[in-house]
Design an enzyme around this catalytic site. Structure first.
Site: not given
Length: 381
Positions: A124, A126, A240, A242, A278, A338, A362
């Site tokens: 699709l 360009e 579809g 996506r 934590q 890390g 897309e």
């Protein structure tokens, strides 16, 4: 909404999980380093009847729910994004043809794609029209029993390796109403493929421009009964597609979470695994929550699609949320590792590079917000 899958669909997912674990994931790093598209894997997917899962039995498909097909896509992307995305793009192109072709076209063109004998691609964008797809300049001029295509299509996933392209080109007036859709075979005279783009990631999945120079495409390769329906076909196909990108993003995020969790359980600092601190456990908790939320969102949208509802808005939401979540989750995975996460000794740096493209393909995530906003407000602005 959570559904218990029928026994045969559950068996399918278990088959794909084993294939991902034993065949796809162990080779992903090598395929990426070698910039090698894993075509043998797609041949194996075809042999396993995985290249035509959501399509009708009359064209050789399995006719399973779209939501179950997307579970397969997610699982494959968890092993290697290039494989999951490759299947999604193949399905995107195949669906655009299958859903809009005339009966003779469907009989001629779709079975080879569904069976995996032909690899599909969708074209699709360009060089000068990406987000503004309706501004395309590639033209198709009627000349007797052929259309002569001239122009350049860009950012084509599977460019140069696909067997069949779904190509949008201008046959009439400026804007969306002047666009038509064509099916072009890879050996089409007048079609050449430029060198693959040198990308940040997804090295095993080639992206290239298609160059058309007076390419005589037969009239019967115009999809549908008339000119001017190409933009509608393109947009409907992207709903579809996506959802496929959302499933890929979820699979990639799951792979990053798997790697981070495994490392955090093994890596010790101050005499105990870093998973017990934590700061790290909160990172992991956020990663897991985002990944599960992404999965729930696209599964809900896919379920709506399977029940016949319009999913333009929910597909855009799914793509937007899941790809942003994957970008954050892969970034956090690098943080858990890390300094080691910044090296190529571990896959999380690759995951982070791969996640970025999912926010772009897309329809960029800015375009997804535009789609969602217009759907909510009814605005065209």
């Amino acid at each position: 909404m959570i559904h218990r899958l029928p026994e045969e669909q559950q068996a399918l997912l278990e088959l794909v999980e084993g294939f991902r674990r034993e065949t796809v994931a162990p080779q992903a790093d090598r395929w990426e380093r070698e910039h090698a598209f894993p075509r043998p894997v797609f041949d194996q997917l075809a042999a396993m009847d995985l290249t035509g899962l959501p399509f009708g039995e009359d064209v050789g498909g399995s006719q399973i729910p779209f939501a179950t097909y997307l579970m397969v896509v997610e699982e494959l992307a968890r092993g290697h994004l290039a494989v999951g995305l490759g299947l999604s793009v193949h399905t995107l192109a195949t669906w655009g043809i299958d859903a809009h072709a005339t009966a003779p076209q469907r009989e001629q063109l779709v079975p080879a794609l569904v069976a995996g004998r032909a690899l599909g691609a969708y074209s699709l964008s360009e060089p000068g029209s990406g987000s503004d797809a309706a501004a395309m300049t590639t033209v198709a001029r009627r000349d007797g029993e052929v259309y002569r295509l001239d122009g350049v299509k860009a950012w084509v996933t599977h460019g140069g390796i696909a067997d069949r392209y779904l190509v949008m080109a201008r046959t009439g007036e400026a804007g969306a109403r002047g666009i038509s859709a064509f099916v072009v075979d890879a050996d089409q005279p007048g079609l050449t493929v430029a060198a693959p783009e040198q990308k940040m990631g997804m090295w095993a999945s080639p992206t290239a421009q298609l160059v058309f120079e007076d390419a005589p495409v037969p009239v019967d390769r115009l999809i549908g009964d008339e000119e001017g329906t190409g933009f509608r076909i393109a947009m409907a196909s992207l709903d579809g597609g996506r959802l496929g990108i959302a499933a890929c993003a979820t699979g990639l995020a799951q792979a990053a979470l798997d790697a981070a969790l495994g490392y955090a359980r093994e890596r010790e600092q101050f005499g105990r695994p870093i998973a017990e601190f934590q700061g790290v456990s909160f990172l992991l908790a956020d990663m897991a929550t985002r990944t599960e939320a992404s999965r729930t969102l696209w599964q809900s949208a896919a379920d709506r699609r399977d029940h016949g509802f319009d999913v333009t808005r929910t597909a855009a939401m799914s793509k937007l949320f899941a790809t942003d979540a994957a970008m954050q989750t892969t970034t956090d995975a690098v943080q858990v590792f890390g300094g080691y996460g910044y090296t190529t000794d571990f896959p999380v740096e690759r995951y982070m590079r791969e996640a970025k493209v999912l926010q772009i393909v897309e329809g960029t995530n800015q375009i997804q917000r535009l789609v969602i906003g217009r759907q909510l407000t009814g605005s065209r602005g």
